[in-house]
Design an enzyme around this catalytic site. Structure first.
Site, short mmCIF file in Angstrom:
data_model
loop_
_atom_site.label_atom_id
_atom_site.label_comp_id
_atom_site.label_asym_id
_atom_site.label_seq_id
_atom_site.Cartn_x
_atom_site.Cartn_y
_atom_site.Cartn_z
N PHE A 12 0.83 -1.21 0.00
CA PHE A 12 0.00 0.00 0.00
C PHE A 12 0.88 1.27 0.00
O PHE A 12 0.89 2.03 -0.98
CB PHE A 12 -0.94 -0.08 1.21
CG PHE A 12 -1.60 1.20 1.61
CD1 PHE A 12 -2.28 1.98 0.68
CD2 PHE A 12 -1.55 1.62 2.94
CE1 PHE A 12 -2.89 3.18 1.07
CE2 PHE A 12 -2.17 2.81 3.34
CZ PHE A 12 -2.82 3.58 2.39
N ASN A 33 8.93 -9.05 -1.73
CA ASN A 33 8.79 -10.51 -1.89
C ASN A 33 7.33 -10.92 -2.07
O ASN A 33 7.02 -12.10 -2.12
CB ASN A 33 9.43 -11.27 -0.71
CG ASN A 33 8.66 -11.06 0.58
OD1 ASN A 33 7.77 -10.23 0.65
ND2 ASN A 33 9.02 -11.81 1.60
N GLY A 37 2.04 -8.01 -0.44
CA GLY A 37 1.85 -6.99 -1.48
C GLY A 37 1.21 -7.58 -2.73
O GLY A 37 0.94 -8.77 -2.80
N SER A 76 7.41 -4.79 5.38
CA SER A 76 6.99 -5.43 6.64
C SER A 76 5.50 -5.70 6.56
O SER A 76 4.75 -4.84 6.09
CB SER A 76 7.23 -4.51 7.85
OG SER A 76 6.61 -5.05 9.01
N TYR A 146 5.19 -7.55 16.11
CA TYR A 146 5.27 -6.35 15.25
C TYR A 146 5.88 -5.19 16.04
O TYR A 146 6.86 -4.57 15.61
CB TYR A 146 3.86 -6.00 14.78
CG TYR A 146 3.76 -4.81 13.85
CD1 TYR A 146 4.30 -4.86 12.57
CD2 TYR A 146 3.11 -3.64 14.25
CE1 TYR A 146 4.19 -3.78 11.71
CE2 TYR A 146 2.99 -2.56 13.39
CZ TYR A 146 3.52 -2.63 12.12
OH TYR A 146 3.41 -1.55 11.27
N1 LIG Z 1 -0.42 1.64 6.58
C1 LIG Z 1 -0.28 2.12 7.79
O1 LIG Z 1 -1.20 2.74 8.35
C2 LIG Z 1 1.03 1.96 8.54
C3 LIG Z 1 1.10 2.42 9.86
C4 LIG Z 1 2.29 2.28 10.54
C5 LIG Z 1 3.41 1.75 9.93
N2 LIG Z 1 3.31 1.32 8.65
C6 LIG Z 1 4.53 0.72 8.05
O2 LIG Z 1 4.65 1.06 6.69
C7 LIG Z 1 5.20 -0.04 5.95
C8 LIG Z 1 4.26 -0.40 4.79
O3 LIG Z 1 2.97 -0.75 5.30
P1 LIG Z 1 1.74 -1.00 4.33
O4 LIG Z 1 0.53 -0.53 5.03
O5 LIG Z 1 2.05 -0.47 2.99
O6 LIG Z 1 1.71 -2.59 4.31
P2 LIG Z 1 1.62 -3.60 3.06
O7 LIG Z 1 1.45 -4.97 3.63
O8 LIG Z 1 0.61 -3.12 2.08
O9 LIG Z 1 3.05 -3.46 2.41
C9 LIG Z 1 4.20 -4.10 2.91
C10 LIG Z 1 4.98 -4.66 1.74
O10 LIG Z 1 6.20 -5.25 2.23
C11 LIG Z 1 6.40 -6.47 1.54
N3 LIG Z 1 7.27 -7.32 2.38
C12 LIG Z 1 6.98 -7.82 3.61
N4 LIG Z 1 8.02 -8.55 4.06
C13 LIG Z 1 8.98 -8.48 3.09
C14 LIG Z 1 10.30 -9.03 2.98
N5 LIG Z 1 10.84 -9.79 3.94
N6 LIG Z 1 11.00 -8.73 1.85
C15 LIG Z 1 10.49 -7.96 0.88
N7 LIG Z 1 9.25 -7.43 0.93
C16 LIG Z 1 8.50 -7.69 2.03
C17 LIG Z 1 5.01 -7.03 1.33
O11 LIG Z 1 4.93 -8.00 0.32
C18 LIG Z 1 4.23 -5.76 0.99
O12 LIG Z 1 4.23 -5.49 -0.39
C19 LIG Z 1 5.41 -1.18 6.95
O13 LIG Z 1 6.75 -1.16 7.38
C20 LIG Z 1 4.50 -0.80 8.08
O14 LIG Z 1 4.96 -1.31 9.32
C21 LIG Z 1 2.15 1.39 7.94
#
Ligand SMILES: NC(=O)c1ccc[n+]([C@@H]2O[C@H](COP(=O)([O-])OP(=O)(O)OC[C@H]3O[C@@H](n4cnc5c(N)ncnc54)[C@H](O)[C@@H]3O)[C@@H](O)[C@H]2O)c1
Length: 328
Positions: A12, A33, A37, A76, A146
């Site tokens: 996202f 990976n 996603g 993550s 987490y």
């Molecule tokens: N969306 C939010 O409100 C929010 C809030 C706090 C923190 N975050 C942080 O922002 C980041 C992105 O969150 P998001 O909401 O886009 O989540 P998401 O799940 O949509 O995106 C995370 C992406 O990381 C990839 N991924 C996970 N582990 C991996 C690995 N070992 N190697 C390569 N790719 C990997 C996943 O496939 C995915 O595409 C994260 O670190 C999350 O902790 C997001």
């Protein structure tokens, strides 16, 4: 041309960051990976000559050839449903993954920004949360995988900054929403919208008096962009301080979708924070940043995005019983 590596590129936030940096004239290397996603999020970028994609797990050794100016580490699992399903991978990407990317940043002499979270504050005893607050986290609770991975991520990042003089940035992201979230990721906005679109009643946990504040994705991306280009190495909260109770929010969704669903109440899950609201004084002072998109505007765009999804996408999200999971 500046070159930037974005991990979690197919997720996202990562996909919106890819769009932003492409638009700002960068050469973007996306890495993911695909564990949570979806390549559909970046499908439109594959024809752009300034975009490359690497299918790779960043918890394993990371190498890219050529120079790198910046790294954004966003890989993550981020939603409770995801990190309860894959707890070990969550711990690994926050610890080993971050270590690998800090090493790469050191090798390339690149500036690195890591995605931390409001979850480092746990169930906060201070309200709203300032960056000085140390947090109230249950290390061994289900969310610990987490929260503690993210806390370790911050510690190792500061250690690289202090010990190796690496240029590091830490963003503490508060709840962010917008197009490309997954309908079935268990977070409160897609959960409510999914239920509304499927004609189900909206599930609220406890009495619904817990508060959340939601930041629209364009505002979040702008804050991250400014932080990366700033000279500030301490953590910065980026989020929208406008707070709402979950019960009132459910009512807003019912109005927005024009449906006649009701709210049903279920027991509050373990460690569900009662209050979550960023203090963004630091972001205002240091980055000149504050959110611009109000909830009504942001929610309309997000709802229209979900409404445009296919029947198949909606069906995929159907069989989740969110009450078994932690929804925030
Ligand atoms: N969306 C939010 O409100 C929010 C809030 C706090 C923190 N975050 C942080 O922002 C980041 C992105 O969150 P998001 O909401 O886009 O989540 P998401 O799940 O949509 O995106 C995370 C992406 O990381 C990839 N991924 C996970 N582990 C991996 C690995 N070992 N190697 C390569 N790719 C990997 C996943 O496939 C995915 O595409 C994260 O670190 C999350 O902790 C997001």
């Amino acid at each position: 041309m500046k070159r930037i590596l974005i991990t979690g590129a197919a997720g996202f936030l990562g996909s919106h960051l890819c769009d932003k940096f492409i638009a700002e004239g960068y050469h973007v290397l996306g890495m993911d990976n695909l564990i949570t996603g979806d390549l559909n999020n970046i499908d439109h970028l594959f024809k752009n000559k300034n975009f490359e994609f690497y299918h790779h797990d960043v918890s394993k050794f990371v190498h890219v050839s050529g120079k790198l100016d910046y790294i954004l580490h966003f890989a993550s699992p981020a939603s409770p449903i995801d990190y309860l399903k894959i707890p070990i991978q969550t711990l690994k990407v926050g610890s080993l993954g971050t270590h690998n990317l800090l090493g790469l940043a050191k090798e390339k002499n690149a500036r690195i920004l890591i995605a931390s979270t409001s979850e480092v504050y746990g169930d906060p005893l201070v309200h709203p949360q300032t960056e000085e607050y140390y947090g109230n986290v249950n290390t061994i609770g289900p969310r610990g995988v987490y929260d503690e991975a993210k806390r370790f991520q911050e510690s190792i990042t500061m250690a690289y900054h202090r010990f190796h003089g690496l240029e590091t940035r830490i963003v503490r992201i508060f709840n962010t929403y917008g197009p490309r979230m997954r309908l079935n990721d268990g977070r409160v906005i897609p959960a409510f919208i999914g239920q509304a679109l499927r004609g189900e009643d909206l599930t609220v946990f406890g009495e619904g008096n817990q508060t959340r504040s939601f930041c629209y994705v364009d505002d979040q991306v702008d804050g991250i962009y400014r932080l990366l280009l700033s000279e500030y190495a301490e953590p910065v909260n980026i989020g929208n301080p406008h707070e709402i109770t979950i019960k009132d929010f459910a009512e807003e969704i019912i109005k927005l979708t024009g449906t006649d669903q009701k709210i049903v109440y279920k027991p509050l899950p373990k460690d569900d924070p009662m209050q979550r609201q960023p203090d963004i004084t630091r972001a205002k002072e240091i980055l000149g940043w504050e959110p611009k998109v109000n909830r009504a505007e942001g929610m309309k765009i997000t709802y229209d995005y979900f409404k445009g999804l296919s029947e198949e996408d909606l069906r995929k999200s159907e069989h989740k019983d969110f009450s078994k999971h932690i929804v925030r």
